[in-house]
Design an enzyme around this catalytic site. Structure first.
Site, PDB file in Angstrom:
ATOM      1  N   ALA A 119       0.875  -1.187   0.000  1.00  0.00           N
ATOM      2  CA  ALA A 119       0.000   0.000   0.000  1.00  0.00           C
ATOM      3  C   ALA A 119       0.908   1.231   0.000  1.00  0.00           C
ATOM      4  O   ALA A 119       0.834   2.088   0.888  1.00  0.00           O
ATOM      5  CB  ALA A 119      -0.968   0.002   1.177  1.00  0.00           C
ATOM      6  N   LEU A 120       1.751   1.257  -1.009  1.00  0.00           N
ATOM      7  CA  LEU A 120       2.858   2.216  -1.030  1.00  0.00           C
ATOM      8  C   LEU A 120       2.401   3.655  -1.232  1.00  0.00           C
ATOM      9  O   LEU A 120       1.378   3.917  -1.852  1.00  0.00           O
ATOM     10  CB  LEU A 120       3.845   1.832  -2.146  1.00  0.00           C
ATOM     11  CG  LEU A 120       4.442   0.430  -2.027  1.00  0.00           C
ATOM     12  CD1 LEU A 120       5.417   0.173  -3.186  1.00  0.00           C
ATOM     13  CD2 LEU A 120       5.146   0.226  -0.694  1.00  0.00           C
ATOM     14  N   GLY A 175       6.186   8.240   0.868  1.00  0.00           N
ATOM     15  CA  GLY A 175       7.158   7.960   1.931  1.00  0.00           C
ATOM     16  C   GLY A 175       7.998   6.735   1.583  1.00  0.00           C
ATOM     17  O   GLY A 175       9.232   6.749   1.679  1.00  0.00           O
ATOM     18  N   HIS A 176       7.310   5.660   1.153  1.00  0.00           N
ATOM     19  CA  HIS A 176       8.044   4.455   0.739  1.00  0.00           C
ATOM     20  C   HIS A 176       8.945   4.770  -0.462  1.00  0.00           C
ATOM     21  O   HIS A 176      10.097   4.333  -0.516  1.00  0.00           O
ATOM     22  CB  HIS A 176       7.069   3.354   0.323  1.00  0.00           C
ATOM     23  CG  HIS A 176       6.166   2.859   1.413  1.00  0.00           C
ATOM     24  ND1 HIS A 176       4.814   3.084   1.419  1.00  0.00           N
ATOM     25  CD2 HIS A 176       6.422   2.141   2.532  1.00  0.00           C
ATOM     26  CE1 HIS A 176       4.271   2.510   2.485  1.00  0.00           C
ATOM     27  NE2 HIS A 176       5.227   1.935   3.189  1.00  0.00           N
ATOM     28  N   GLY A 235      12.320   4.219   7.494  1.00  0.00           N
ATOM     29  CA  GLY A 235      11.787   5.556   7.731  1.00  0.00           C
ATOM     30  C   GLY A 235      11.819   5.895   9.220  1.00  0.00           C
ATOM     31  O   GLY A 235      11.477   5.055  10.057  1.00  0.00           O
ATOM     32  N   ASP A 283       8.881   5.499  11.899  1.00  0.00           N
ATOM     33  CA  ASP A 283       8.864   4.412  12.881  1.00  0.00           C
ATOM     34  C   ASP A 283      10.175   4.488  13.671  1.00  0.00           C
ATOM     35  O   ASP A 283      11.060   3.652  13.522  1.00  0.00           O
ATOM     36  CB  ASP A 283       8.703   3.076  12.165  1.00  0.00           C
ATOM     37  CG  ASP A 283       7.388   3.010  11.410  1.00  0.00           C
ATOM     38  OD1 ASP A 283       6.369   2.744  12.022  1.00  0.00           O
ATOM     39  OD2 ASP A 283       7.383   3.292  10.184  1.00  0.00           O
ATOM     40  N   SER A 307       1.170   7.470   5.673  1.00  0.00           N
ATOM     41  CA  SER A 307       1.060   6.123   6.222  1.00  0.00           C
ATOM     42  C   SER A 307       0.055   5.340   5.395  1.00  0.00           C
ATOM     43  O   SER A 307      -0.949   5.906   4.932  1.00  0.00           O
ATOM     44  CB  SER A 307       0.571   6.198   7.672  1.00  0.00           C
ATOM     45  OG  SER A 307       0.122   4.919   8.102  1.00  0.00           O
ATOM     46  N   ARG A 362      -1.963   3.407   6.548  1.00  0.00           N
ATOM     47  CA  ARG A 362      -3.209   3.372   7.312  1.00  0.00           C
ATOM     48  C   ARG A 362      -4.060   4.633   7.091  1.00  0.00           C
ATOM     49  O   ARG A 362      -5.245   4.618   7.405  1.00  0.00           O
ATOM     50  CB  ARG A 362      -2.913   3.205   8.809  1.00  0.00           C
ATOM     51  CG  ARG A 362      -2.413   1.805   9.175  1.00  0.00           C
ATOM     52  CD  ARG A 362      -2.351   1.618  10.679  1.00  0.00           C
ATOM     53  NE  ARG A 362      -2.020   0.243  11.049  1.00  0.00           N
ATOM     54  CZ  ARG A 362      -0.789  -0.247  11.159  1.00  0.00           C
ATOM     55  NH1 ARG A 362       0.250   0.529  10.928  1.00  0.00           N
ATOM     56  NH2 ARG A 362      -0.588  -1.513  11.496  1.00  0.00           N
TER      57      ARG A 362
HETATM   58  P1  AMP Z   1       5.474  -0.014   6.277  1.00  0.00           P
HETATM   59  O1  AMP Z   1       5.048  -0.414   4.906  1.00  0.00           O
HETATM   60  O2  AMP Z   1       4.508   0.863   6.983  1.00  0.00           O
HETATM   61  O3  AMP Z   1       5.952  -1.182   7.097  1.00  0.00           O
HETATM   62  O4  AMP Z   1       6.746   0.921   6.078  1.00  0.00           O
HETATM   63  C1  AMP Z   1       7.865   0.479   5.343  1.00  0.00           C
HETATM   64  C2  AMP Z   1       8.972   1.470   5.540  1.00  0.00           C
HETATM   65  O5  AMP Z   1       8.555   2.751   5.078  1.00  0.00           O
HETATM   66  C3  AMP Z   1       9.368   1.640   7.007  1.00  0.00           C
HETATM   67  O6  AMP Z   1      10.783   1.786   7.105  1.00  0.00           O
HETATM   68  C4  AMP Z   1       8.670   2.924   7.380  1.00  0.00           C
HETATM   69  O7  AMP Z   1       9.294   3.609   8.447  1.00  0.00           O
HETATM   70  C5  AMP Z   1       8.778   3.699   6.088  1.00  0.00           C
HETATM   71  N1  AMP Z   1       7.787   4.775   6.058  1.00  0.00           N
HETATM   72  C6  AMP Z   1       6.461   4.669   6.320  1.00  0.00           C
HETATM   73  N2  AMP Z   1       5.865   5.876   6.265  1.00  0.00           N
HETATM   74  C7  AMP Z   1       6.847   6.756   5.972  1.00  0.00           C
HETATM   75  C8  AMP Z   1       6.887   8.178   5.798  1.00  0.00           C
HETATM   76  N3  AMP Z   1       5.784   8.923   5.926  1.00  0.00           N
HETATM   77  N4  AMP Z   1       8.058   8.764   5.505  1.00  0.00           N
HETATM   78  C9  AMP Z   1       9.190   8.009   5.398  1.00  0.00           C
HETATM   79  N5  AMP Z   1       9.230   6.669   5.543  1.00  0.00           N
HETATM   80  C10 AMP Z   1       8.075   6.056   5.835  1.00  0.00           C
END
Ligand code: AMP
Length: 280
Positions: free
Chosen positions: A32-33, A36-37, A147, A150, A185, A187
């Site tokens: 669900a990119l 940020g990703h 990121g 977290d 996010s 979410r």
């Molecule tokens: P997730 O898919 O939520 O597990 O996130 C995967 C990676 O993307 C993790 O290292 C997160 O910290 C990073 N990430 C998520 N949201 C953001 C954001 N808003 N800015 C930068 N990195 C992010």
């Protein structure tokens, strides 16, 4: 862009790249990119030769079954975004490929696992450590990009790498935000329109806390103000707001700028739990 679903296939491909002297960058995600990703992919592209992104909703890190079930999944859209971003390799395994049998390993991260997310989500970081250690073993990256949204997770991953004595550089990357300040996010897309509007209060209270610090407010007064503001809005349920030592995550009672203070917040907006942080 090469897309792999099988462990032995991506391992063979990356072994070949490594033997040609390619440096491998790795960005683990749950899909669900969003931008940020993609910013992490951009860092990997800048700093390494081959960028590998994994998309895997890891069941062992969800302590709330409803959260796991409702977690958004959209692999096709994700693949299109990654191709557009120039990512070279994607790993998209099924759960059985990663956990052919239950993972019974128990990690121990001391205080890091006992405070904030560790305290509120029992087993969460153990699940994160399980999946990340498996992915590190498969991808064997030179650098892995995480990121700082977290914040605590980055600290746990650095500790994991130290404990397992892995030769992997962990790169902590800045938080990307929407125009109104809300941290991006996966979410966020689960919020209703009203909740999404209200969610800007999270970055707003973080910014306010920084202003209060600049004006000389104590940590106790700042915490109370944040709690009061969020208590007024019925859409919110504050899980925690803490000001911590940025290197140990020990809660601070009095200011000590040498300890690199960071404010960390988690709250429910409706049913959706969001986290954010601000390094002062
Ligand atoms: P997730 O898919 O939520 O597990 O996130 C995967 C990676 O993307 C993790 O290292 C997160 O910290 C990073 N990430 C998520 N949201 C953001 C954001 N808003 N800015 C930068 N990195 C992010």
């Amino acid at each position: 862009m090469k897309v792999f679903t099988k462990r032995h296939e991506i391992e063979a491909f990356l072994n070949d790249q490594r033997s040609q002297g390619m440096e491998i960058g790795f960005v683990p995600t749950m899909g669900a990119l969003h931008e940020g990703h993609l910013s992490l992919i951009a860092y990997a592209l800048q700093q390494t030769d081959i960028s590998v992104c994994s998309i895997f909703v890891n069941p062992t890190q969800f302590n709330d079954k409803a959260d796991l079930e409702r977690y958004p999944r959209m692999p096709e859209k994700d693949l299109a975004m990654l191709a557009e971003a120039g990512c070279q390799v994607v790993f998209l395994p099924e759960v059985e490929e990663i956990y052919p049998e239950p993972d019974l390993r128990r990690f121990s991260f001391g205080l890091l696992d006992e405070v904030l997310e560790g305290a509120r989500r029992p087993g969460h970081f153990n699940g994160v450590a399980q999946v990340v250690s498996i992915f590190f073993d498969i991808v064997k990256p030179d650098r892995a990009f995480f990121g700082s949204k977290d914040y605590q997770q980055v600290m746990v991953i650095k500790e994991l790498v130290r404990q397992l004595q892995l030769d992997i550089e962990i790169v902590s990357c800045p938080i990307l935000r929407e125009a109104d300040g809300l941290a991006m996010s996966s979410r966020n897309m689960l919020l209703t329109g009203a909740e999404r509007k209200a969610a800007t209060l999270i970055p707003d209270v973080l910014a306010m806390s920084r202003q209060m610090k600049v004006k000389g407010a104590s940590i106790r007064v700042i915490r109370q103000s944040v709690m009061n503001i969020l208590a007024k809005d019925p859409l919110y349920k504050l899980d925690y707001f803490e000001i911590c030592d940025g290197e140990t995550l020990k809660a601070m009672d009095t200011w000590d700028d040498a300890a690199k203070p960071v404010a960390l917040i988690a709250c429910f907006v409706g049913k959706i739990r969001l986290i954010d942080n601000l390094v002062y």
